[in-house]
Design an enzyme around this catalytic site. Structure first.
Site, PDB file in Angstrom:
ATOM      1  N   HIS A  54       0.861  -1.171   0.000  1.00 12.07           N
ATOM      2  CA  HIS A  54       0.000   0.000   0.000  1.00 12.07           C
ATOM      3  C   HIS A  54       0.913   1.241   0.000  1.00 12.07           C
ATOM      4  O   HIS A  54       2.133   1.127   0.187  1.00 12.07           O
ATOM      5  CB  HIS A  54      -0.893   0.016   1.242  1.00 12.07           C
ATOM      6  CG  HIS A  54      -2.088  -0.894   1.146  1.00 12.07           C
ATOM      7  ND1 HIS A  54      -3.070  -0.928   2.101  1.00 12.07           N
ATOM      8  CD2 HIS A  54      -2.455  -1.793   0.191  1.00 12.07           C
ATOM      9  CE1 HIS A  54      -4.000  -1.808   1.756  1.00 12.07           C
ATOM     10  NE2 HIS A  54      -3.653  -2.348   0.599  1.00 12.07           N
ATOM     11  N   GLU A  56       1.388   3.699   2.130  1.00 11.60           N
ATOM     12  CA  GLU A  56       2.142   3.941   3.371  1.00 11.60           C
ATOM     13  C   GLU A  56       3.293   2.941   3.495  1.00 11.60           C
ATOM     14  O   GLU A  56       4.399   3.293   3.910  1.00 11.60           O
ATOM     15  CB  GLU A  56       1.225   3.790   4.592  1.00 11.60           C
ATOM     16  CG  GLU A  56      -0.026   4.658   4.585  1.00 11.60           C
ATOM     17  CD  GLU A  56      -1.227   3.958   3.957  1.00 11.60           C
ATOM     18  OE1 GLU A  56      -1.067   3.335   2.887  1.00 11.60           O
ATOM     19  OE2 GLU A  56      -2.318   4.074   4.531  1.00 11.60           O
ATOM     20  N   CYS A  79      -5.450   1.638   6.285  1.00 17.27           N
ATOM     21  CA  CYS A  79      -6.294   0.457   6.545  1.00 17.27           C
ATOM     22  C   CYS A  79      -6.030  -0.080   7.946  1.00 17.27           C
ATOM     23  O   CYS A  79      -4.894  -0.176   8.396  1.00 17.27           O
ATOM     24  CB  CYS A  79      -6.073  -0.610   5.480  1.00 17.27           C
ATOM     25  SG  CYS A  79      -4.390  -1.188   5.331  1.00 17.27           S
ATOM     26  N   CYS A  88      -1.956  -1.001   7.500  1.00 20.85           N
ATOM     27  CA  CYS A  88      -1.085   0.191   7.482  1.00 20.85           C
ATOM     28  C   CYS A  88      -1.199   0.978   8.783  1.00 20.85           C
ATOM     29  O   CYS A  88      -0.212   1.536   9.266  1.00 20.85           O
ATOM     30  CB  CYS A  88      -1.444   1.081   6.294  1.00 20.85           C
ATOM     31  SG  CYS A  88      -1.007   0.330   4.713  1.00 20.85           S
TER      32      CYS A  88
HETATM   33  N1  LIG Z   1      -4.864   1.162  -1.522  1.00 21.75           N
HETATM   34  C1  LIG Z   1      -4.709   1.445  -0.198  1.00 21.75           C
HETATM   35  C2  LIG Z   1      -5.722   1.141   0.741  1.00 21.75           C
HETATM   36  N2  LIG Z   1      -6.870   0.566   0.337  1.00 21.75           N
HETATM   37  C3  LIG Z   1      -7.769  -0.131   1.243  1.00 21.75           C
HETATM   38  O1  LIG Z   1      -7.324  -1.445   1.439  1.00 21.75           O
HETATM   39  C4  LIG Z   1      -8.240  -2.379   0.861  1.00 21.75           C
HETATM   40  C5  LIG Z   1      -7.495  -3.487   0.190  1.00 21.75           C
HETATM   41  O2  LIG Z   1      -6.651  -4.086   1.143  1.00 21.75           O
HETATM   42  P1  LIG Z   1      -5.645  -5.248   0.699  1.00 21.75           P
HETATM   43  O3  LIG Z   1      -6.468  -6.414   0.308  1.00 21.75           O
HETATM   44  O4  LIG Z   1      -4.811  -5.516   1.933  1.00 21.75           O
HETATM   45  O5  LIG Z   1      -4.820  -4.692  -0.441  1.00 21.75           O
HETATM   46  C6  LIG Z   1      -9.106  -1.557  -0.082  1.00 21.75           C
HETATM   47  O6  LIG Z   1     -10.395  -2.101  -0.221  1.00 21.75           O
HETATM   48  C7  LIG Z   1      -9.163  -0.227   0.648  1.00 21.75           C
HETATM   49  O7  LIG Z   1     -10.106  -0.272   1.709  1.00 21.75           O
HETATM   50  N3  LIG Z   1      -5.513   1.449   2.046  1.00 21.75           N
HETATM   51  C8  LIG Z   1      -4.344   2.020   2.466  1.00 21.75           C
HETATM   52  O8  LIG Z   1      -4.174   2.263   3.673  1.00 21.75           O
HETATM   53  N4  LIG Z   1      -3.385   2.322   1.578  1.00 21.75           N
HETATM   54  C9  LIG Z   1      -3.493   2.068   0.264  1.00 21.75           C
HETATM   55  O9  LIG Z   1      -2.552   2.359  -0.496  1.00 21.75           O
END
Ligand SMILES: Nc1c(N[C@@H]2O[C@H](COP(=O)(O)O)[C@@H](O)[C@H]2O)[nH]c(=O)[nH]c1=O
Length: 148
Positions: A54, A56, A79, A88
């Site tokens: 992600h 972060e 997240c 994160c």
């Molecule tokens: N791309 C993004 C986030 N995206 C979040 O994470 C979810 C996907 O989680 P995962 O399956 O672990 O990749 C997505 O549905 C959204 O809620 N969060 C963040 O802190 N930073 C990021 O750059």
């Protein structure tokens, strides 16, 4: 103390970085992050392909110094949950970040304010809503429930 114009410029840099996440990040939302120490950007990140860093996590992976005097500017609420990647919000807590500035909340029901709670409950200063309109205009189509 960082002034508002500086804070806005850091979030705008995070927003610019988030554009680079597309299209590889899909179906995840495109997020950008910068780490700032003493008024200077010391690391940058944006969402990688699903299962990879992600925003972060990418910024943290490129900065191996202590975080006790570092502020993270991130376009989306970090997240709170373990999905395809670690949480994160918990990683920022574990690494001892001083402050987190967030543009907009993540409506994913697994998050939806919980990422902010994780940070605040750990005693981290959180500012929510910086550049929200500008960031939302870009990221909203990629957030649940708009994300098809
Ligand atoms: N791309 C993004 C986030 N995206 C979040 O994470 C979810 C996907 O989680 P995962 O399956 O672990 O990749 C997505 O549905 C959204 O809620 N969060 C963040 O802190 N930073 C990021 O750059």
């Amino acid at each position: 103390m960082t002034d508002l114009a500086e804070e806005i410029s850091f979030m705008q840099r995070a927003l610019t970085l988030s554009h680079q996440a597309l299209p590889a990040c899909r179906p995840n939302p495109p997020v950008g992050c910068v780490l700032v120490k003493d008024g200077v950007i010391v690391s940058e990140g944006f969402t990688q392909a699903p299962g990879c860093h992600h925003a972060e996590a990418m910024a943290l992976a490129h900065y191996d110094q202590p975080l006790d005097d570092v502020t993270a500017y991130v376009t989306l609420e970090p997240c709170s949950f373990v999905g395809r990647t670690p949480s994160c919000a918990h990683t920022l807590v574990e690494k001892g970040i001083k402050r987190v500035v967030v543009a907009t909340l993540d409506p994913d029901p697994r998050n939806s304010g919980k990422g902010i709670d994780v940070l605040r409950q750990a005693g981290i200063a959180v500012t929510l809503g910086l550049c929200e309109a500008e960031v939302s205009a870009f990221i909203s189509p990629y957030l649940l429930p708009n994300n098809k």
